[in-house]
Motif scaffolding. Structure first.
Motif, mmCIF file in Angstrom:
data_model
loop_
_atom_site.group_PDB
_atom_site.id
_atom_site.type_symbol
_atom_site.label_atom_id
_atom_site.label_comp_id
_atom_site.label_asym_id
_atom_site.label_seq_id
_atom_site.Cartn_x
_atom_site.Cartn_y
_atom_site.Cartn_z
ATOM 1 N N GLY A 165 6.805 3.891 -0.199
ATOM 2 C CA GLY A 165 6.644 2.787 -1.136
ATOM 3 C C GLY A 165 6.827 1.420 -0.488
ATOM 4 O O GLY A 165 6.815 0.400 -1.179
ATOM 5 N N TYR A 166 7.002 1.392 0.835
ATOM 6 C CA TYR A 166 7.166 0.119 1.530
ATOM 7 C C TYR A 166 5.895 -0.705 1.324
ATOM 8 O O TYR A 166 4.786 -0.227 1.572
ATOM 9 C CB TYR A 166 7.411 0.389 3.019
ATOM 10 N N PRO A 167 6.005 -1.946 0.870
ATOM 11 C CA PRO A 167 4.822 -2.726 0.484
ATOM 12 C C PRO A 167 4.076 -3.371 1.660
ATOM 13 O O PRO A 167 3.977 -4.592 1.779
ATOM 14 C CB PRO A 167 5.400 -3.772 -0.470
ATOM 15 N N TRP A 168 3.513 -2.529 2.524
ATOM 16 C CA TRP A 168 2.774 -3.012 3.693
ATOM 17 C C TRP A 168 1.679 -4.002 3.296
ATOM 18 O O TRP A 168 1.401 -4.948 4.036
ATOM 19 C CB TRP A 168 2.139 -1.840 4.430
ATOM 20 N N HIS A 169 1.048 -3.771 2.157
ATOM 21 C CA HIS A 169 -0.055 -4.645 1.738
ATOM 22 C C HIS A 169 0.399 -6.100 1.613
ATOM 23 O O HIS A 169 -0.365 -7.014 1.894
ATOM 24 C CB HIS A 169 -0.678 -4.148 0.423
ATOM 25 N N LEU A 170 1.657 -6.307 1.214
ATOM 26 C CA LEU A 170 2.165 -7.678 1.098
ATOM 27 C C LEU A 170 2.223 -8.359 2.463
ATOM 28 O O LEU A 170 1.888 -9.537 2.587
ATOM 29 C CB LEU A 170 3.555 -7.679 0.456
ATOM 30 N N ALA A 171 2.628 -7.608 3.479
ATOM 31 C CA ALA A 171 2.706 -8.173 4.830
ATOM 32 C C ALA A 171 1.319 -8.507 5.362
ATOM 33 O O ALA A 171 1.108 -9.575 5.950
ATOM 34 C CB ALA A 171 3.424 -7.204 5.762
ATOM 35 N N LEU A 172 0.362 -7.610 5.157
ATOM 36 C CA LEU A 172 -0.999 -7.869 5.646
ATOM 37 C C LEU A 172 -1.646 -9.025 4.885
ATOM 38 O O LEU A 172 -2.322 -9.866 5.485
ATOM 39 C CB LEU A 172 -1.846 -6.602 5.553
ATOM 40 N N ASP A 173 -1.423 -9.083 3.578
ATOM 41 C CA ASP A 173 -1.954 -10.204 2.792
ATOM 42 C C ASP A 173 -1.338 -11.531 3.244
ATOM 43 O O ASP A 173 -2.026 -12.549 3.352
ATOM 44 C CB ASP A 173 -1.689 -10.006 1.293
ATOM 45 N N ALA A 174 -0.041 -11.515 3.523
ATOM 46 C CA ALA A 174 0.635 -12.735 3.969
ATOM 47 C C ALA A 174 0.134 -13.169 5.346
ATOM 48 O O ALA A 174 0.037 -14.368 5.618
ATOM 49 C CB ALA A 174 2.149 -12.525 3.984
ATOM 50 N N ALA A 175 -0.210 -12.209 6.204
ATOM 51 C CA ALA A 175 -0.769 -12.558 7.521
ATOM 52 C C ALA A 175 -2.102 -13.270 7.361
ATOM 53 O O ALA A 175 -2.361 -14.286 8.023
ATOM 54 C CB ALA A 175 -0.932 -11.306 8.382
ATOM 55 N N THR A 176 -2.944 -12.759 6.483
ATOM 56 C CA THR A 176 -4.240 -13.395 6.226
ATOM 57 C C THR A 176 -4.037 -14.797 5.659
ATOM 58 O O THR A 176 -4.687 -15.751 6.095
ATOM 59 C CB THR A 176 -5.080 -12.536 5.268
ATOM 60 N N SER A 177 -3.113 -14.932 4.717
ATOM 61 C CA SER A 177 -2.838 -16.249 4.128
ATOM 62 C C SER A 177 -2.283 -17.221 5.159
ATOM 63 O O SER A 177 -2.642 -18.401 5.164
ATOM 64 C CB SER A 177 -1.843 -16.117 2.975
ATOM 65 N N ALA A 178 -1.417 -16.733 6.043
ATOM 66 C CA ALA A 178 -0.840 -17.604 7.083
ATOM 67 C C ALA A 178 -1.924 -18.120 8.014
ATOM 68 O O ALA A 178 -1.918 -19.297 8.402
ATOM 69 C CB ALA A 178 0.229 -16.852 7.870
ATOM 70 N N LEU A 179 -2.852 -17.273 8.358
ATOM 71 C CA LEU A 179 -3.952 -17.690 9.238
ATOM 72 C C LEU A 179 -4.847 -18.691 8.520
ATOM 73 O O LEU A 179 -5.274 -19.681 9.115
ATOM 74 C CB LEU A 179 -4.757 -16.472 9.706
ATOM 75 N N THR A 180 -5.123 -18.463 7.251
ATOM 76 C CA THR A 180 -5.948 -19.383 6.469
ATOM 77 C C THR A 180 -5.289 -20.755 6.393
ATOM 78 O O THR A 180 -5.947 -21.787 6.580
ATOM 79 C CB THR A 180 -6.184 -18.814 5.042
ATOM 80 N N ARG A 181 -3.954 -20.769 6.145
ATOM 81 C CA ARG A 181 -3.224 -22.051 6.083
ATOM 82 C C ARG A 181 -3.258 -22.752 7.437
ATOM 83 O O ARG A 181 -3.435 -23.959 7.519
ATOM 84 C CB ARG A 181 -1.780 -21.834 5.633
ATOM 85 N N ARG A 182 -3.057 -21.990 8.499
ATOM 86 C CA ARG A 182 -3.084 -22.588 9.850
ATOM 87 C C ARG A 182 -4.449 -23.194 10.139
ATOM 88 O O ARG A 182 -4.548 -24.313 10.619
ATOM 89 C CB ARG A 182 -2.749 -21.527 10.914
ATOM 90 N N ASP A 183 -5.496 -22.446 9.842
ATOM 91 C CA ASP A 183 -6.837 -22.943 10.111
ATOM 92 C C ASP A 183 -7.190 -24.155 9.233
ATOM 93 O O ASP A 183 -7.868 -25.070 9.700
ATOM 94 C CB ASP A 183 -7.876 -21.825 9.924
ATOM 95 N N ALA A 184 -6.720 -24.166 7.988
ATOM 96 C CA ALA A 184 -6.987 -25.317 7.120
ATOM 97 C C ALA A 184 -6.292 -26.565 7.645
ATOM 98 O O ALA A 184 -6.804 -27.673 7.510
ATOM 99 C CB ALA A 184 -6.523 -25.004 5.702
ATOM 100 N N GLY A 185 -5.126 -26.392 8.268
ATOM 101 C CA GLY A 185 -4.384 -27.509 8.819
ATOM 102 C C GLY A 185 -5.038 -28.111 10.050
ATOM 103 O O GLY A 185 -4.760 -29.235 10.435
ATOM 104 N N ARG A 186 -5.953 -27.375 10.683
ATOM 105 C CA ARG A 186 -6.632 -27.861 11.882
ATOM 106 C C ARG A 186 -7.877 -28.675 11.553
ATOM 107 O O ARG A 186 -8.442 -29.302 12.420
ATOM 108 C CB ARG A 186 -7.056 -26.673 12.767
ATOM 109 N N GLU A 187 -8.320 -28.598 10.304
ATOM 110 C CA GLU A 187 -9.553 -29.309 9.933
ATOM 111 C C GLU A 187 -9.328 -30.775 9.739
ATOM 112 O O GLU A 187 -8.323 -31.300 9.486
ATOM 113 C CB GLU A 187 -10.137 -28.694 8.648
#
Length: 187
Positions: A165-187
């Motif tokens: 029941g470990y919520p791996w999906h939350l970690a993977l979703d957060a990784a995608t969101s972190a990358l999106t935020r990082r890339d948005a900050g570079r624009e």
């Protein structure tokens, strides 16, 4: 399919690490190039699976620091996910005790500005130790996205673990969101 986003998946010795192959497959399906790092104990737990995990990722599984004369064997990380992160890993990281490759990498990654997500896997007895809350707070202050409590991992009582029941999906979703935020900050 060639993934162009590199995810360092860094795991500690907690029961959910035994399901790491499935997590790698989910990340790859989401177009991540996954590099797997493990604490020495987690690597020992998965010893029989390490060759298959290397074949799955296309990269060596790392659990030790490389020697100074050795080349880097992984591409540079876009995002790092430390999960499952044990009581020991969380506390060593927050305190800057970097005798383990996994902890050393993420301690340095903070200074390099690499987005980091962590999700603990500890039981309720461990979180009663005052250092744990202090370490979680320290990591958050340093910019680490900590998935703990509401919206993340919720501790269970000792002996009542739920590794499936470990919520791996939350970690993977957060990784995608972190990358999106990082890339948005570079624009």
């Amino acid at each position: 399919m060639t993934a162009n986003r590199v995810l360092y998946l860094l795991g500690s010795a907690a029961p959910p690490v035994l399901n790491i192959a499935g997590v790698i497959e989910r990340a790859q399906a989401a177009d991540w190039d996954v590099c797997l790092g493990l604490t020495p104990t987690a690597a020992r737990w998965l010893d029989d699976e390490l060759p298959a995990l290397e074949e799955l990722t296309g990269h060596p599984v790392r659990s030790q620091y490389k020697l100074p004369r050795e080349p880097d064997v992984w591409p540079p990380a876009d995002v790092a996910v430390v999960a499952p992160a044990t009581f020991n890993t969380i506390n060593q990281w927050a305190l800057g005790i970097t005798d383990k490759f996994v902890v050393g990498f993420v301690a340095e990654a903070i200074g390099k500005g690499i987005p980091i997500v962590t999700m603990p896997c500890v039981n309720a007895a461990y979180v009663r130790h005052t250092q744990f809350d202090a370490s979680i707070a320290t990591l958050r202050v340093m910019g680490v996205h900590v998935l703990y409590g509401d919206g993340g991992f919720v501790p269970n009582e000792p002996g009542q673990g739920r590794p499936n029941g470990y919520p791996w999906h939350l970690a993977l979703d957060a990784a995608t969101s972190a990358l999106t935020r990082r890339d948005a900050g570079r624009e």
